[in-house]
Design a protein around this motif. Sequence first.
Motif, mmCIF file in Angstrom:
data_model
loop_
_atom_site.group_PDB
_atom_site.id
_atom_site.type_symbol
_atom_site.label_atom_id
_atom_site.label_comp_id
_atom_site.label_asym_id
_atom_site.label_seq_id
_atom_site.Cartn_x
_atom_site.Cartn_y
_atom_site.Cartn_z
ATOM 1 N N SER A 1 1.040 -0.962 0.358
ATOM 2 C CA SER A 1 0.232 0.234 -0.111
ATOM 3 C C SER A 1 0.354 1.406 0.066
ATOM 4 C CB SER A 1 -0.700 -0.235 1.303
ATOM 5 O OG SER A 1 -1.883 1.258 1.474
ATOM 6 N N PRO A 2 1.558 1.599 -1.236
ATOM 7 C CA PRO A 2 2.593 2.841 -1.065
ATOM 8 C C PRO A 2 2.025 4.147 0.212
ATOM 9 C CG PRO A 2 1.952 1.682 -3.348
ATOM 10 C CD PRO A 2 1.508 1.199 -2.812
ATOM 11 N N LEU B 1 -0.961 3.516 11.780
ATOM 12 C CA LEU B 1 -2.460 4.312 10.825
ATOM 13 C C LEU B 1 -3.110 3.531 11.365
ATOM 14 C CD1 LEU B 1 -0.038 2.979 7.842
ATOM 15 C CD2 LEU B 1 -0.675 5.512 8.490
ATOM 16 N N GLY B 2 -4.108 2.101 12.021
ATOM 17 C CA GLY B 2 -5.359 1.965 12.102
ATOM 18 C C GLY B 2 -5.349 1.228 13.355
ATOM 19 N N LYS B 3 -6.593 0.620 13.734
ATOM 20 C CA LYS B 3 -7.248 -0.183 15.002
ATOM 21 C C LYS B 3 -9.262 -0.754 14.635
ATOM 22 C CE LYS B 3 -5.050 0.635 18.851
ATOM 23 N NZ LYS B 3 -3.636 -0.777 19.067
ATOM 24 N N ILE B 4 -9.066 0.323 15.303
ATOM 25 C CA ILE B 4 -11.082 -0.131 15.358
ATOM 26 C C ILE B 4 -11.713 0.788 14.584
ATOM 27 C CG2 ILE B 4 -13.048 -0.735 16.530
ATOM 28 C CD1 ILE B 4 -10.532 -0.825 19.311
ATOM 29 N N GLY B 5 -12.676 0.650 13.727
ATOM 30 C CA GLY B 5 -13.048 1.915 12.728
ATOM 31 C C GLY B 5 -14.575 1.281 12.260
ATOM 32 N N VAL B 6 -14.981 1.684 11.154
ATOM 33 C CA VAL B 6 -16.255 1.796 11.094
ATOM 34 C C VAL B 6 -15.600 2.935 9.600
ATOM 35 C CG1 VAL B 6 -16.980 3.920 11.730
ATOM 36 C CG2 VAL B 6 -18.749 2.263 10.540
ATOM 37 N N ASN B 7 -16.655 1.834 8.322
ATOM 38 C CA ASN B 7 -16.506 3.323 7.148
ATOM 39 C C ASN B 7 -17.482 3.662 6.596
ATOM 40 O OD1 ASN B 7 -17.334 1.168 5.585
ATOM 41 N ND2 ASN B 7 -15.516 0.782 4.428
ATOM 42 N N SER B 8 -18.053 4.803 5.888
ATOM 43 C CA SER B 8 -19.076 4.895 4.703
ATOM 44 C C SER B 8 -20.183 4.181 4.307
ATOM 45 C CB SER B 8 -18.705 6.686 4.395
ATOM 46 O OG SER B 8 -18.053 6.834 3.658
ATOM 47 N N ALA C 1 -1.932 -1.527 9.807
ATOM 48 C CA ALA C 1 -2.046 -1.005 7.756
ATOM 49 C C ALA C 1 -3.109 -1.677 7.761
ATOM 50 C CB ALA C 1 -0.380 -1.091 7.529
ATOM 51 N N ILE C 2 -2.975 -3.350 7.730
ATOM 52 C CA ILE C 2 -3.577 -3.805 7.213
ATOM 53 C C ILE C 2 -5.288 -3.170 7.858
ATOM 54 C CG2 ILE C 2 -5.171 -6.314 7.168
ATOM 55 C CD1 ILE C 2 -1.635 -7.751 7.215
ATOM 56 N N ALA C 3 -5.455 -3.662 8.914
ATOM 57 C CA ALA C 3 -6.903 -2.878 9.366
ATOM 58 C C ALA C 3 -7.139 -1.505 9.067
ATOM 59 C CB ALA C 3 -6.526 -2.640 10.844
ATOM 60 N N ARG C 4 -6.184 -0.369 8.224
ATOM 61 C CA ARG C 4 -6.524 0.649 8.464
ATOM 62 C C ARG C 4 -6.917 0.718 6.470
ATOM 63 N NH1 ARG C 4 -4.536 5.380 8.609
ATOM 64 N NH2 ARG C 4 -5.331 7.243 6.310
ATOM 65 N N ARG C 5 -6.135 -0.085 5.996
ATOM 66 C CA ARG C 5 -6.685 -0.305 4.590
ATOM 67 C C ARG C 5 -8.145 -0.643 4.542
ATOM 68 N NH1 ARG C 5 -3.606 -2.767 -0.414
ATOM 69 N NH2 ARG C 5 -4.807 -2.568 -2.233
ATOM 70 N N LEU D 1 -9.213 -8.501 0.611
ATOM 71 C CA LEU D 1 -7.969 -7.522 0.478
ATOM 72 C C LEU D 1 -7.187 -8.450 1.922
ATOM 73 C CD1 LEU D 1 -8.885 -4.265 0.659
ATOM 74 C CD2 LEU D 1 -7.407 -4.719 -0.375
ATOM 75 N N ALA D 2 -6.912 -8.704 2.904
ATOM 76 C CA ALA D 2 -6.531 -8.819 4.121
ATOM 77 C C ALA D 2 -5.797 -10.141 3.721
ATOM 78 C CB ALA D 2 -7.450 -9.118 5.086
ATOM 79 N N ARG D 3 -6.527 -11.201 2.667
ATOM 80 C CA ARG D 3 -5.520 -12.113 2.641
ATOM 81 C C ARG D 3 -4.329 -11.394 1.427
ATOM 82 N NH1 ARG D 3 -7.134 -17.078 2.766
ATOM 83 N NH2 ARG D 3 -9.467 -17.905 3.761
#
Length: 358
Positions: free
Chosen positions: A64-65, A157-164, A189-193, A207-209
Amino acid sequence: MKVHTFVTDTQNPQIRGRQIGERWSEQIRQTVSLYLDFFSQVDVDPATVRSIGEASLAALEAWSPSLAQEVVATAEAAGLPLWQLAALNARTEILAVMPTPPEGECSTAVFAPRGANAPRTIQTWDWHDALVPHGMMLQLTGSAGLGVKLFTEFGMLGKIGVNSAGLGLHFNILHHASDNDSAGVPVHAIARRLLEEARSVDEAIALARSARVSASTVLTVFSRHDTSPRAASIELSRHATAVVLAREDGWITHTNHFLAPELVPGERTLDVSTTYARLDHVNGNLDAMTGKTLASRASAMCGEPGEQAPICFHPDLSLPPKERWETLLTIGIDTEAFELEYAEGNPVVLARSGSVRF
């Protein structure tokens, strides 16, 4: 832990990194300093810390550049050597090479049955209290144009979250015999992406795989849309990535040990860990945890023992920092309203004193 909030609408990762690094330089530098000291306390050699940090950043750049660019820009703006912020983002990858894995942290429960109602979720975030004097609720616009709201430690970069798009994500650490020093893509970073790009559970799994990892973690993802699958725990390890689906009644629960049959034989969590007791406790209270409000779920999650329930950690200040644990945050994810609801402290604190919506 004191939770701060920050909102940015730029899709440019370099601009976003500069904004975060400039605004929160003090907190980021403090977090980095605390972690570098902690790595030494748990007998990870400083040269190993730096090498895994740098190699994990290289793995992130290949996968993920844009996220790698954000790390670089944040480090520059905060006045930190790049390897130090890279090591912070790779803290799980660094801790994976500890001689003895930690006891474990975090208990997650997601209720996502078929139908029109959005999932109802709750998670405790348990960690070393001395490492996290500050945490951040961050709202951003991701690379795919989705809005993202997440909780993380400063500089990560990330942890726990939600998107729109209605995808939510809870985060628990795991330990597997295949964990090693090969410095994979940082799991934070995987969680964030996943939050930036995935619009469904299937997309999150794919994506995780695609990420090569060197440390183990489980990402429990779920959607407000009544799709199949609607919820799944993605168990990441160097050996394999496995998917655990929700039960027939819509419940999916996780603490800090593997549930996928193909990964259980490599379990590296200590036998004395609380993870098994915590999962049994949560599963024993599920019938009472379907309430619409997070406060009702939080109270039910603890049950009759209240703050003495195994899911509530209380720091013993007589112990050194590396041996102290505290339930620093209780959080629920509202995929319909695109909001995080949380309280600083354990579920009893939330049920008693209320919560904040972000």
